[in-house]
Structures are given as structure tokens and as C-alpha cells.
Design a protein around this motif. Structure first.
Motif, mmCIF file in Angstrom:
data_model
loop_
_atom_site.group_PDB
_atom_site.id
_atom_site.type_symbol
_atom_site.label_atom_id
_atom_site.label_comp_id
_atom_site.label_asym_id
_atom_site.label_seq_id
_atom_site.Cartn_x
_atom_site.Cartn_y
_atom_site.Cartn_z
ATOM 1 N N LYS A 212 -21.897 -51.063 -0.276
ATOM 2 C CA LYS A 212 -23.492 -52.091 -0.659
ATOM 3 C C LYS A 212 -24.731 -50.966 -0.490
ATOM 4 N N GLU A 213 -24.733 -50.320 0.828
ATOM 5 C CA GLU A 213 -26.388 -49.968 1.308
ATOM 6 C C GLU A 213 -26.762 -49.280 0.134
ATOM 7 N N TYR A 214 -25.453 -47.772 -0.099
ATOM 8 C CA TYR A 214 -25.898 -47.548 -1.479
ATOM 9 C C TYR A 214 -26.217 -47.442 -2.729
ATOM 10 N N ILE A 215 -25.352 -49.286 -3.170
ATOM 11 C CA ILE A 215 -26.536 -49.460 -4.656
ATOM 12 C C ILE A 215 -28.071 -49.765 -3.987
ATOM 13 N N GLN A 216 -28.287 -50.782 -2.753
ATOM 14 C CA GLN A 216 -29.212 -50.937 -2.508
ATOM 15 C C GLN A 216 -30.773 -50.245 -2.389
ATOM 16 N N SER A 217 -29.672 -49.046 -2.223
ATOM 17 C CA SER A 217 -30.690 -47.410 -1.660
ATOM 18 C C SER A 217 -31.372 -47.183 -3.259
ATOM 19 N N ILE A 218 -30.749 -47.413 -4.337
ATOM 20 C CA ILE A 218 -30.832 -46.761 -5.729
ATOM 21 C C ILE A 218 -31.318 -47.766 -5.775
ATOM 22 N N GLY A 219 -30.880 -49.004 -6.381
ATOM 23 C CA GLY A 219 -32.102 -50.489 -6.582
ATOM 24 C C GLY A 219 -33.837 -49.742 -5.840
ATOM 25 N N LYS A 220 -33.629 -49.963 -5.073
ATOM 26 C CA LYS A 220 -35.028 -48.849 -3.657
ATOM 27 C C LYS A 220 -35.762 -47.898 -5.221
ATOM 28 N N VAL A 221 -34.975 -46.661 -5.302
ATOM 29 C CA VAL A 221 -35.639 -45.550 -5.781
ATOM 30 C C VAL A 221 -36.217 -46.578 -7.631
ATOM 31 N N PHE A 222 -35.543 -47.255 -8.120
ATOM 32 C CA PHE A 222 -35.561 -48.009 -9.778
ATOM 33 C C PHE A 222 -36.472 -48.102 -9.231
ATOM 34 N N LYS A 223 -36.578 -49.372 -8.126
ATOM 35 C CA LYS A 223 -37.818 -50.331 -8.190
ATOM 36 C C LYS A 223 -39.588 -48.821 -7.621
#
Length: 404
Positions: free
Chosen positions: A203-214
Motif C-alpha cells: 500500500k505504501e509502495y503504490i502511494q509512493s508511485i502515485g506521488k511520483v506521477f503527481k
């Protein structure tokens, strides 16, 4: 001086070992392209079914790559690459027996399994380069990976044509041998850096990827699209050439056909390696080269609408388009690999590779459909797509003077 020489030798061996992985991957499609017409005749299948031999491999890989990328971030690159090579080679044997049995379903199943193995090869190798090297050395290594990718595309049609002199499905049995050589090189030469940080939960990993795209999606998404389009055009054109070269007015087959298919790809190889060696981390140079590359693709593909009946001019224009691709891809690779921290690099490079695979997957069937309409339809479409991508890159991808 001795220490520096030893370091240089070590890097050379590492480069060769890493480059063997994309080489294996490319053989999975490019080596089969010259034999597709023979396969179509031997198995009595349609043009669409023939295109699936390429497309299903790439589509399966595209779907699996993001998952494999996460696993490589969590457990390590070598832990993924070596089993992936084993799966890849084993599925080649299965496909070969499917051909002996004249069973199209077995071949298709084997190609899907090969696609799963392919997901853990070149995309993870690209992330590994980012782990092992920094600065200009990283750009040079990534340029070599792209050049190895291209070199595989150059030699594989020739190898495929040579193997077809034995029997059309001999290429399937070549896969395990090439995979074995890559496994040996990887096990003995590559020493993967240890991850200093504890892997994140999913879950934290996916959130960190989402942050990269943001933060970086404005240029990251167009970069993904540009890489996908370049491979869509490249493999679509190869599929197109493989089909028309054996027909009149060209009537080119056998080894000569493999050599003709290799000409545009040679332009890609030389340009990719040169570009990777020159760009270092120079963002301004990357921007210029990407735009020049896409402009070259647009113009050369547009001109083929009028000059396709002259084989020499036609192949020359397609080679110029490949040179444009060779200017584009190493720049994209360097920017994307350097855009994220090591802990997210596997996923980001895998998403990028996934879209590249989708480009490869959709190239042959869509080109096959357009070929049924007209030659002009094929090249008006790809020239228009190149022009649209040039606009996206020109206005949305503006790297800093020095890429991190």
C-alpha cells in the motif's frame, strides 16, 4: 592506473552481461518475423492469427511487467531476472514442439508463457543499471542497453532466416541456448548493490508511485507514450516489410530478406549507442535530440507514402526513421530511470517498459489491418502519430539542463 584499467574492464564485463538480457528479449519477436509467412503457410492460419504470434507475447509481457517490477524492487533484480530467463527459454522449447505437432494453440500458449518470462528481463535490467551506476556512466550503460536491444533486432532477422533454412520453427529451439548464456553471464559477473532501506509495504509502495506521477506526470506520461509509439512503429514496419518483401515487385526472400530487414535496424543500433554515449546527463542536449528524432521520423515516414515502389529509397527512408528512434529512446531511458529513487525505480521503468510492449503488441495486427486498406493508409497514420508525439514532446518534456 592499473586500478583504473581494472575498473574499466569490470564495467565492460558488466555492460556485456546486462546487455545480454535485452538481447535475449529482442530475439523473442524479431527472430520470428522473417519466418511468419512460412509459419502462416505451414499452419494454414490467417494473417491475424499470424500477427498474434508476435502480439500475444508482447501483450502478456506488458500485463505482467508492473507486477514483476514491484517484486524486483522488493526482492532484488537478480532474483527476478534469472528465473525469468529460465521460463523464457523453457517456453521456447514448448513452442518448438507445438510447431512439430502443427498445433497453433500450443504455440500460442507457449508464446504467452514466454511473454511472462520476458516481463522479468530487459525492463528489470534497465532498473538494475540505475542501481549500479551514476552520472555519465549510467547514461552510457543505458545507451548500451538500447543499442543491445537494437543489435538484437539487427541480427535476429538474419539468424531467423538462417535457421529457417533448416526448418521454419528452428528459431524456437534457439531461445533456450541464448537464455542459458545470459544466465551464466549474469550469475558470474553481476554483483547487485544491496538495498539500504527496508522495502515498503504494498500500500505504501503504490502511494509512493502515485506521488511520483503527481509530481512528474506532466512529462513522465508523454515520455511513456513516446517510447510506446516508437516501438509500435518499429515492429509494425518490420511486420509490414516481412510480408511485402516476398511479393512482387520486390520478390526478396531467404537470407536476403533477413539482410534487408536488418538495414533499418542498423541505423537504430548505431544511433542508440552514439546517443547514449554523448548525452551523459545533459538535459538540454536530450531535448534537442528527442525533438530532432521525432521530426526525422515524421518526415521520413511521410515521404514513404510517395516513394515506396523504389526499394532503395523506401528502405533508406525507413532507415532514417529508425535513426530518429535511436535519437529518442536513449534520452527517454535516461530521464525516466533517473527520475525516481531506487526503491521505486523497478516499478517506474516497468510501467514504461509495459507501454513499450503494448506498442509492440498492437503494431503487427494494426499494421495488418491497415495493409488490407492501402499502403498510403499505413504511412499516413504513422506519420501523423509521429507528428502528434513531436508536439507532445516539444511542449511537455522540458528536462533540466542537468538531469538527476
Amino acid at each position: 592506473m592499473v586500478q583504473k584499467a581494472n575498473s574499466s574492464k569490470s564495467h565492460t564485463l558488466e555492460y556485456m552481461a546486462i546487455a545480454s538480457v535485452p538481447l535475449v528479449l529482442v530475439l523473442g519477436n524479431s527472430m520470428l518475423i522473417p519466418v511468419l509467412p512460412a509459419m502462416k503457410k505451414a499452419l494454414d492460419i490467417t494473417q491475424f492469427q499470424t500477427s498474434l504470434i508476435i502480439s500475444l507475447f508482447s501483450l502478456t509481457a506488458a500485463l505482467a511487467i508492473p507486477i514483476v517490477g514491484y517484486l524486483s524492487d522488493r526482492f532484488g533484480r537478480k532474483v527476478i531476472i534469472i528465473p525469468a530467463l529460465i521460463v523464457y527459454g523453457s517456453a521456447g522449447i514448448l513452442a518448438g514442439f507445438g510447431a512439430i505437432w502443427e498445433s497453433y494453440p500450443v504455440i500460442i500458449i507457449a508464446r504467452a508463457i514466454q511473454g511472462l518470462g520476458a516481463a522479468g528481463t530487459a525492463p528489470i535490467a534497465m532498473a538494475l543499471v540505475g542501481d549500479m551506476y551514476e552520472g555519465g556512466t549510467e547514461s552510457q550503460a543505458l545507451g548500451l542497453v538500447e543499442a543491445a536491444n537494437g543489435a538484437g533486432k539487427v541480427i535476429s532477422p538474419i539468424i531467423g532466416s538462417l535457421l529457417a533454412l533448416i526448418v521454419w520453427y528452428a528459431a524456437f529451439f534457439a531461445f533456450p541456448l541464448v537464455c542459458l548464456l545470459a544466465i551464466i553471464a549474469f550469475v558470474w559477473i553481476i554483483k547487485q548493490p544491496k538495498n539500504q532501506e527496508k522495502p515498503k509495504k504494498f500500500k505504501e509502495y503504490i502511494q509512493s508511485i502515485g506521488k511520483v506521477f503527481k509530481e512528474k506526470g506532466k512529462w513522465l506520461i508523454p515520455s511513456f507514450f513516446a517510447g510506446s509509439l516508437a516501438l509500435f512503429i518499429l515492429f509494425g514496419v518490420l511486420f509490414y516489410l516481412s510480408d511485402i518483401l516476398e511479393k512482387k515487385p520486390y520478390s526478396i526472400d531467404g537470407i536476403m530478406k533477413g539482410l534487408v530487414l536488418a538495414i533499418p535496424l542498423m541505423g537504430l543500433v548505431i544511433t542508440s549507442f552514439t546517443t547514449g554515449s554523448l548525452i551523459k546527463k545533459n538535459g538540454l542536449l536530450m531535448r534537442w535530440l528527442m525533438n530532432i528524432g521525432l521530426a526525422l521520423m515524421t518526415v521520413s515516414l511521410a515521404l514513404t507514402i510517395f516513394f515506396y515502389k523504389n526499394i532503395y529509397v523506401f528502405i533508406g527512408l525507413l532507415t532514417l526513421s529508425s535513426v530518429g528512434t535511436g535519437l529518442l529512446l536513449p534520452c527517454l531511458n535516461t530521464m525516466i530511470t533517473g527520475s525516481v529513487k531506487k526503491q521505486q525505480r523497478g516499478m517506474i521503468t516497468s510501467l514504461y517498459s509495459s507501454l513499450r510492449f503494448l506498442g509492440v503488441a498492437f503494431g503487427p495486427p494494426l499494421f495488418g489491418w491497415m495493409m488490407a486498406v492501402s499502403h498510403q493508409t499505413v504511412f499516413i497514420t504513422v506519420a501523423s502519430l509521429s507528428l502528434m508525439t513531436l508536439g507532445l514532446v516539444l511542449f511537455l518534456i522540458k528536462p533540466d539542463r542537468k538531469v538527476s
